[in-house]
Design a protein around this motif. Structure first.
Motif, PDB file in Angstrom:
ATOM      1  N   ASP A 190      -4.199   6.047   3.269  1.00  0.00           N
ATOM      2  CA  ASP A 190      -2.925   6.016   2.554  1.00  0.00           C
ATOM      3  C   ASP A 190      -2.325   4.611   2.580  1.00  0.00           C
ATOM      4  O   ASP A 190      -1.869   4.150   3.622  1.00  0.00           O
ATOM      5  CB  ASP A 190      -1.961   7.020   3.200  1.00  0.00           C
ATOM      6  N   GLN A 191      -2.327   3.927   1.440  1.00  0.00           N
ATOM      7  CA  GLN A 191      -1.732   2.598   1.323  1.00  0.00           C
ATOM      8  C   GLN A 191      -0.467   2.623   0.472  1.00  0.00           C
ATOM      9  O   GLN A 191       0.002   1.592   0.001  1.00  0.00           O
ATOM     10  CB  GLN A 191      -2.745   1.624   0.721  1.00  0.00           C
ATOM     11  N   HIS A 273      -1.578   6.646   7.124  1.00  0.00           N
ATOM     12  CA  HIS A 273      -0.724   5.569   6.618  1.00  0.00           C
ATOM     13  C   HIS A 273      -0.537   4.533   7.724  1.00  0.00           C
ATOM     14  O   HIS A 273      -0.519   4.860   8.908  1.00  0.00           O
ATOM     15  CB  HIS A 273       0.630   6.155   6.200  1.00  0.00           C
TER      16      HIS A 273
END
Length: 370
Positions: A190-191, A273
């Motif tokens: 997750d970016q 993330h």
């Protein structure tokens, strides 16, 4: 005849020496009087121990499921309400970080993680270290797990520890973070500029805890094998009464495999993330700093188990204690008064005063000094 008697005496002395090592491995710990009243446990079969462990686990898990099912609607509502109220605040802080340092995933993952963990480690660990160097505030000495040790901590050992900890954090930690970034990129993670939801963060943290427990227990136990201990893990066990910052005082190879590796398992599996990774790594560092601190402070998680590991060497390899119970690697710990104190103290009474070593009804096993 004299030769045979001499050989028998030597064998007996060797056996006694091995027994002494199991019961009490001490040098600086001679000041510590922690388990004179160790009570021998009743021996049971492996099958009975395993069944007892499984019953306890099923009871805990079953109770948690029942409570969760009964309260899930109310619990979910309140947690989401709290998260929603503060979510904008945390998102604003994350947006500020991205605005200040950029949104380059490599920079955030590698250098961001290094800076965050460095600040957490030396922020919390530095406070403990000041307590050990200056022996102040004096009333906190009452909360020492091993009384009489590190009062004050030796300067040379402290400087050596600080050097190797910084070496592991910077020289070893940054290349490891680079490798972790490329693995995360291959896996996909997750970016997004938006923070994940509360529920997903909570789910990931639980998974990270379980994966780290397995990874750390088995890698840690592996480094206690005679093929690896003297060359690698013995360095960490130079401290029989540890201080907080000895948490990652270890051989660089051990730091990669047994310290950072298990912590990285969860984020790799879940594709976490970057902000979640920062939170998770901060939690791990705070936990291990407390476990090595040598202080059993009120309202803090108990450090008794890992402190006992440093004192006795072959006990309590894990973090949660579940795998130690399952594999029987905490039997001496459970037979000691240290186990009775292995809980979060909810009063200001020091654990050693609330649960003293002396028990007139206990069977005493004498502890021989080497």
């Amino acid at each position: 005849m004299i030769t045979m008697e001499t050989d028998l005496q030597r064998r007996k002395m060797a056996d006694d020496s091995e027994e002494d090592e199991d019961l009490c491995i001490m040098d600086e710990g001679d000041l510590y009087q922690g388990d004179q009243d160790m009570v021998a446990r009743k021996t049971t079969s492996d099958a009975a121990d395993l069944w007892t462990t499984l019953k306890k686990m099923l009871f805990v898990i079953g109770s948690a499921i029942i409570i969760f099912v009964a309260l899930r609607n109310s619990l979910t509502y309140h947690l989401q309400h709290v998260w929603g109220a503060s979510g904008n605040f945390w998102q604003q802080q994350w947006d500020r970080i991205l605005y200040t340092f950029g949104d380059d995933p490599f920079v955030l993952m590698v250098y961001g993680t290094t800076v965050v963990t460095f600040l957490v480690y030396w922020g919390a660990g530095g406070l403990y270290t000041l307590m050990d160097v200056f022996n102040k505030p004096a009333f906190l000495r009452r909360y020492k797990v091993q009384p009489g040790t590190n009062e004050p901590v030796e300067t040379y050992r402290l400087i050596k520890c600080i050097f190797w900890v910084n070496f592991n954090q910077i020289i070893i930690g940054i290349p490891f973070s680079m490798g972790a970034y490329y693995l995360m990129t291959l896996r996909g993670y997750d970016q997004s500029p938006h923070l994940p939801t509360f529920g997903w963060v909570l789910f990931e943290l639980i998974g990270c805890i379980l994966l780290e427990e397995a990874g750390f227990y088995y890698s840690h136990r592996l480094f206690h094998h005679r093929l690896f201990y003297k060359r690698f893990h013995k360095m960490h066990h130079e401290w029989q009464s540890p201080i907080s910052i000895t948490a990652i005082y270890s051989h660089p190879l051990e730091h990669i495999i047994s310290n950072m590796g298990p912590v990285f398992l969860g984020p790799l599996v879940f594709g976490s993330h970057t902000a979640t990774i920062w939170l998770w790594c901060s939690m791990v560092y705070l936990s291990t700093l407390n476990a090595h601190s040598g202080y059993h402070l009120p309202f803090f998680p108990s450090p008794e188990a890992h402190d006992f590991h440093h004192l006795k060497f072959n006990q309590c390899y894990g973090v949660l204690g579940v795998l130690d119970l399952l594999h029987g690697t905490d039997d001496k710990f459970r037979a000691s008064k240290c186990f009775s104190r292995h809980l979060m103290m909810l009063s200001l009474t020091p654990p050693r005063e609330a649960i003293p070593d002396v028990d007139p009804n206990a069977k005493v096993i004498k502890c021989k000094k080497l």
